[in-house]
Design a protein around this motif. Structure first.
Motif, PDB file in Angstrom:
ATOM      1  N   VAL A 106       0.846  -1.190   0.000  1.00  0.00           N
ATOM      2  CA  VAL A 106       0.000   0.000   0.000  1.00  0.00           C
ATOM      3  C   VAL A 106       0.880   1.238   0.000  1.00  0.00           C
ATOM      4  CG1 VAL A 106      -1.848  -1.194   1.222  1.00  0.00           C
ATOM      5  CG2 VAL A 106      -0.166   0.097   2.521  1.00  0.00           C
ATOM      6  N   THR A 107       0.339   2.345  -0.496  1.00  0.00           N
ATOM      7  CA  THR A 107       1.092   3.595  -0.525  1.00  0.00           C
ATOM      8  C   THR A 107       1.049   4.251   0.854  1.00  0.00           C
ATOM      9  OG1 THR A 107      -0.833   4.932  -1.137  1.00  0.00           O
ATOM     10  CG2 THR A 107       0.444   3.934  -2.934  1.00  0.00           C
ATOM     11  N   PRO A 108       2.064   5.034   1.184  1.00  0.00           N
ATOM     12  CA  PRO A 108       2.022   5.755   2.462  1.00  0.00           C
ATOM     13  C   PRO A 108       0.777   6.631   2.601  1.00  0.00           C
ATOM     14  CG  PRO A 108       4.240   5.819   1.546  1.00  0.00           C
ATOM     15  CD  PRO A 108       3.355   5.223   0.492  1.00  0.00           C
ATOM     16  N   SER A 109       0.331   7.227   1.502  1.00  0.00           N
ATOM     17  CA  SER A 109      -0.828   8.112   1.570  1.00  0.00           C
ATOM     18  C   SER A 109      -2.067   7.369   2.051  1.00  0.00           C
ATOM     19  CB  SER A 109      -1.095   8.735   0.193  1.00  0.00           C
ATOM     20  OG  SER A 109      -2.210   9.599   0.247  1.00  0.00           O
ATOM     21  N   PRO A 158      -5.281  16.737   4.044  1.00  0.00           N
ATOM     22  CA  PRO A 158      -4.700  17.256   2.795  1.00  0.00           C
ATOM     23  C   PRO A 158      -4.738  16.216   1.679  1.00  0.00           C
ATOM     24  CG  PRO A 158      -3.286  17.744   4.686  1.00  0.00           C
ATOM     25  CD  PRO A 158      -4.332  16.793   5.168  1.00  0.00           C
ATOM     26  N   ALA A 159      -4.802  16.700   0.453  1.00  0.00           N
ATOM     27  CA  ALA A 159      -4.878  15.785  -0.688  1.00  0.00           C
ATOM     28  C   ALA A 159      -3.531  15.168  -1.013  1.00  0.00           C
ATOM     29  CB  ALA A 159      -5.419  16.532  -1.910  1.00  0.00           C
ATOM     30  N   ASP A 160      -2.430  15.886  -0.745  1.00  0.00           N
ATOM     31  CA  ASP A 160      -1.116  15.389  -1.146  1.00  0.00           C
ATOM     32  C   ASP A 160      -0.432  14.687   0.021  1.00  0.00           C
ATOM     33  OD1 ASP A 160       1.179  17.744  -0.140  1.00  0.00           O
ATOM     34  OD2 ASP A 160      -0.964  18.183  -0.077  1.00  0.00           O
ATOM     35  N   GLU A 161       0.447  13.743  -0.324  1.00  0.00           N
ATOM     36  CA  GLU A 161       1.108  12.931   0.691  1.00  0.00           C
ATOM     37  C   GLU A 161       1.982  13.761   1.615  1.00  0.00           C
ATOM     38  OE1 GLU A 161       4.637   9.810   0.419  1.00  0.00           O
ATOM     39  OE2 GLU A 161       2.793   9.001  -0.454  1.00  0.00           O
ATOM     40  N   ALA A 189       1.649  13.828   5.594  1.00  0.00           N
ATOM     41  CA  ALA A 189       2.750  13.466   6.484  1.00  0.00           C
ATOM     42  C   ALA A 189       3.049  14.586   7.479  1.00  0.00           C
ATOM     43  CB  ALA A 189       4.000  13.130   5.672  1.00  0.00           C
ATOM     44  N   ASP A 190       2.999  15.841   7.014  1.00  0.00           N
ATOM     45  CA  ASP A 190       3.242  16.970   7.912  1.00  0.00           C
ATOM     46  C   ASP A 190       2.181  17.029   9.012  1.00  0.00           C
ATOM     47  OD1 ASP A 190       5.410  17.672   6.376  1.00  0.00           O
ATOM     48  OD2 ASP A 190       4.373  19.262   5.272  1.00  0.00           O
ATOM     49  N   GLY A 216       8.938   5.685   5.465  1.00  0.00           N
ATOM     50  CA  GLY A 216       9.394   7.025   5.819  1.00  0.00           C
ATOM     51  C   GLY A 216       8.302   7.986   6.262  1.00  0.00           C
ATOM     52  N   PRO A 217       7.254   8.213   5.463  1.00  0.00           N
ATOM     53  CA  PRO A 217       6.229   9.180   5.853  1.00  0.00           C
ATOM     54  C   PRO A 217       5.396   8.752   7.061  1.00  0.00           C
ATOM     55  CG  PRO A 217       6.201   8.772   3.475  1.00  0.00           C
ATOM     56  CD  PRO A 217       7.058   7.715   4.086  1.00  0.00           C
ATOM     57  N   LEU A 218       5.496   7.477   7.462  1.00  0.00           N
ATOM     58  CA  LEU A 218       4.648   6.952   8.527  1.00  0.00           C
ATOM     59  C   LEU A 218       5.322   6.975   9.888  1.00  0.00           C
ATOM     60  CD1 LEU A 218       3.336   3.813   6.591  1.00  0.00           C
ATOM     61  CD2 LEU A 218       2.341   6.095   6.675  1.00  0.00           C
ATOM     62  N   LEU A 219       6.566   7.431   9.947  1.00  0.00           N
ATOM     63  CA  LEU A 219       7.317   7.399  11.197  1.00  0.00           C
ATOM     64  C   LEU A 219       7.057   8.662  12.008  1.00  0.00           C
ATOM     65  CD1 LEU A 219      10.720   6.033   9.861  1.00  0.00           C
ATOM     66  CD2 LEU A 219       8.770   4.751  10.772  1.00  0.00           C
TER      67      LEU A 219
END
Length: 828
Positions: free
Chosen positions: A196-199, A217-220, A224-225, A250-253
């Motif tokens: 699966v994607t991070p988004s 937000p629409a963008d990953e 993440a922010d 990475g974005p999930l940490l």
């Protein structure tokens, strides 16, 4: 003191250009962005010409626009008053786009899956994770005193060895140290194709952290922010199960030092050690004693007592792999006449068969079935007798359990595994087996009792990926290409019909392509639509979202191009209402290619343009406007080649809508006029002729908005009046869109400086929105009506109405905004 500082004006421009253009604040955001566009155009006209200003897309453009506005305000008092008014409105937009803080206790997620009652041992894993936490606590009661980042443990091991169970066990055992909750996601990383994607994960996490759907937000990057902001300073467990790569993680940490990150994977992922200080914890096979204990718990103590020696031998044959032990124990529990002695002989015969064949692996399995990075992780020794692969006991146990199945259960087992469905509802299983739901339910329960399927929710199941691979290979060996392809087609068709029925309820009245919609025109279609039915249909689409994406992929893989693009068509309501823009783009890229192949063959030549237009809206949602424009231009060309005037009109109209978002009002006007010309090419009774009157009405509305953006108010009013007349003469009245046009008339009168003329259309819009049950739109109309009130009492009355409506639907930003306006009026 100058009220127009660069800091204040730039902050407002940033808010309007980012929050409003992404749709985060609804109508308030649109109006604030259009107000900024109007100010920018006024300043541009005073400056002597050149290209009209477009919506800024980067920091430099926003700073330049803020400087232009400040300069104009310092030289023109009227502009200064209007800029000050707009700045105040932008403060409300900032409040609307801000994510509200969760109420106390409201955002402590509990997402961990349940721990099986048969869980055994893993004290060494818990000790390793506990030691990792204690290292950084420094003896402080609150913990995390000397840490700069969240401690991370990476649990590695082969398929079926019990990594997930061990991680869940650790998380639950340590729950008291993490009072702010637990986040969990299965990353499906056994293969790159299923990961699966991070988004996708971030959207789920943010919802569980109390972020409303319309504030995600629409963008990953934005997701993440916001995720890191929401987890900052909190003490949580984040369990990321079955990871495929470090980039996926990475974005999930979380960066909160008081939290714990648990990752499970079949790979060592050295980047996590290098970049995040992860501690690798090996999860190996169970000891002999614990293997026997787990087998006893599954089979039942009474079944073990009579033949303990043989049961111990069977436990040893399972190699310490929990998956193998659970499947074997389930066989004994279900088959009352199966003795441990005969089971031991079955294992021995299976091993001998492998040795004799020279395969050295379980039936039908590839050499690298365990998925381990063998160069990074030495093979876990297993006393098995064939080779050192730690997954072979599980595969042999699975094969022996499979041989016990009745033919109908075995067939369903095989055919369900042909695609890596995220989960399997009863209806899809019935389609796979070409049987009724009652029979499918019985067979699913049989497979779950044999530990060949896991139950993930009410009447929803999934495979362990190793078991699915065994079943898939069995399907190709025993059923052949024809039967397997037919089973996949039945499943894809079931999802297509499900999505088309739901989509027809979520977005009624829109034109669409594909025969799947022909079946929705009865009681399930727009004629039978209620608000409750529409909400339920959207819930269905959301629940099946990942399966629908897999259905598109499966249709592509098996060459079912007609079904592939029709699935994308049927997902329009899902994405239009809920976003999920990354999936939108991914599925519709497949849809475009499927439609192109159809156009080159004997399929529907209109499909390519339709898919490209819908793909463009996915790009718009991600703010990738150049790619959206390219797709819409290609869509118009494809529709022209196909002679599809209705499709070309939609693609051209969508180009105009894109230009509206970018303040390119002159270009928007031209596109809307071209779209009208395309509709003129539809002959009476021709393809799309029935939709022309409604399409003309919508285009007249859009054209009025484009003219208003240029400051051509008289022409805009004429177009909007024409749009209203067109809507009122439709055979099936579209009262909602009539009310929207009336609101645009009110806005245009206000922009032209004639508040008295704005009252009548806004009063009419208020009445229609109330009758339609469109509470948010009614509240928005009431706010607009307060702006053009005849007197103070009139303004207060409409502000109070808006305030109560916002309270009714829980729109906190609207409640706050209208409440403050009412207080100001009382104070004044």
């Amino acid at each position: 003191m100058d009220p127009f500082t660069m800091t204040a004006v730039l902050a407002a421009v940033d808010t309007a250009a980012s929050g409003a253009l992404s749709g985060a604040a609804g109508e308030l955001g649109r109006r604030t962005a259009e107000g900024l566009a109007g100010l920018a155009r006024r300043a541009w006209r005073r400056g002597g010409g050149g290209e009209p200003p477009a919506a800024p897309t980067d920091d430099g453009g926003r700073r330049a626009l803020a400087a232009l506005l400040i300069e104009q305000a310092r030289t023109e008092p009227g502009f200064a008053r209007d800029l000050a008014s707009w700045l105040r409105e932008s403060e409300w937009l900032a409040a609307a786009t801000a994510v509200p803080a969760p109420a106390d206790g409201a955002a402590r997620p509990r997402m961990l899956p349940p721990l099986t009652s048969a869980f055994t041992d893993r004290d060494d894993v818990l000790a390793a994770v506990t030691g990792l936490l204690d290292e950084g606590d420094g003896g402080s009661e609150g913990g995390a005193s000397s840490r700069m980042a969240a401690p991370m443990a990476l649990l590695v091991g082969s398929a079926g060895v019990g990594k997930t169970a061990a991680a869940v066990h650790c998380a639950r055992a340590l729950a008291a140290r993490f009072p702010d909750g637990e986040l969990y996601a299965d990353l499906r990383g056994s293969a790159a194709a299923t990961a699966v994607t991070p988004s996708e994960v971030l959207v789920r996490f943010l919802h569980h952290l109390g972020v409303p759907a319309d504030r995600v937000p629409a963008d990953e990057q934005g997701q993440a922010d916001l995720y890191r902001e929401r987890t900052a300073g909190r003490r949580m467990v984040v369990l990321l199960d079955n990871a495929h790569s470090a980039s996926q993680l990475g974005p999930l940490l979380t960066a909160s030092p008081g939290s714990l990150v648990l990752v499970t994977s079949r790979h060592r992922l050295p980047e996590l050690v290098r970049d995040h200080g992860a501690r690798i914890v090996r999860v190996g096979p169970l000891s002999d004693a614990d293997s026997f204990l787990l087998l006893t718990r599954i089979a039942g103590p009474e079944r073990v007592a009579a033949q303990r020696t043989h049961a111990e031998a069977v436990a040893a044959r399972c190699g310490g792999i929990p998956l193998a032990l659970c499947e074997t124990g389930a066989r004994v529990q279900v088959r009352e006449q199966l003795s441990w002695e005969s089971l031991e002989r079955e294992f021995a015969a299976a091993v001998a068969g492998l040795r004799g064949s020279g395969q050295g692996q379980a039936p039908g399995m590839p050499d690298d079935a365990d998925g381990l990075d063998d160069a990074a992780i030495p093979a876990i020794p297993v006393t098995y007798g064939v080779d050192d692969s730690p997954v072979e006991p599980a595969l042999l146990a699975t094969d022996l359990s499979y041989r016990d199945l009745a033919p109908d259960a075995a067939r369903l087992y095989r055919l369900l595994a042909l695609c890596p469905w995220p989960d399997i509802p009863v209806g899809a299983a019935a389609a796979v087996a070409d049987t009724g739901e009652a029979e499918a339910r019985r067979l699913l329960e049989t497979l779950a009792a044999a530990h060949l399927l896991e139950e993930t929710g009410e009447e929803r199941y999934r495979f362990h990926d190793l078991v699915r691979l065994h079943a898939e290979r069995r399907a190709h060996e025993e059923d052949g290409r024809g039967a397997t392809a037919l089973a996949v087609r039945r499943t894809v068709t079931w999802y297509l019909r499900l999505a088309a029925r739901a989509d027809a309820l979520v977005v009624p009245g829109r034109w669409h392509l594909g025969p799947a919609y022909a079946r929705t025109q009865g009681g399930d279609g727009p004629a039978g639509r209620t608000a409750e039915a529409a909400r339920a249909a959207l819930t269905v689409l959301r629940r099946e979202r990942a399966n629908l994406a897999e259905a598109v992929r499966a249709a592509e893989e098996y060459g079912f191009d007609e079904e592939a693009w029709q699935l994308c068509e049927a997902m329009w309501g899902l994405h239009l209402r809920l976003g999920f823009h990354d999936q939108w783009v991914a599925t519709h890229l497949r849809g475009v290619e499927a439609a192109r192949r159809c156009a080159a063959g004997i399929g529907d030549p209109r499909a390519e343009g339709r898919m490209r237009t819908q793909l463009a809206f996915g790009y718009m949602g991600l703010g990738r406007y150049a790619e959206a424009e390219a797709q819409l231009t290609s869509a118009a060309a494809a529709d022209e080649r196909a002679g599809h005037h209705r499709g070309r009109a939609t693609a051209t109209e969508s180009l105009g809508l894109l230009c509206l978002r970018q303040w390119r009002y002159e270009a928007a006007e031209e596109h809307f006029r071209q779209a009208r010309h395309a509709l003129d090419g539809i002959a009476p009774g021709g393809d799309g002729a029935a939709d022309v009157p409604r399409a003309d009405a919508l285009l007249a509305h859009h054209l009025g908005r484009a003219l208003r953006g240029q400051g051509r108010h008289a022409e805009a009013l004429a177009q909007l009046t024409d749009a209203l007349a067109r809507f009122r003469t439709l055979p099936d009245r579209d009262l909602y869109n009539e009310a929207r046009v009336r609101m645009s008339l009110g806005e245009t009168h206000l922009a032209a400086g004639d508040p008295a003329a704005a009252r009548t259309p806004l009063d009419e819009a208020l009445a229609v929105m109330a009758a339609e049950g469109a509470v948010l739109q009614q509240a928005d109309a009431a706010e607009l009506r307060a702006r053009c009130a005849a007197d103070e009492d009139d303004a207060v009355r409409h502000l109070r109405l808006a305030h109560s409506l916002y309270e009714e639907v829980g729109e906190t930003a609207g409640v706050s905004r209208t409440g403050a306006l009412l207080r100001e009026r009382r104070a004044g």
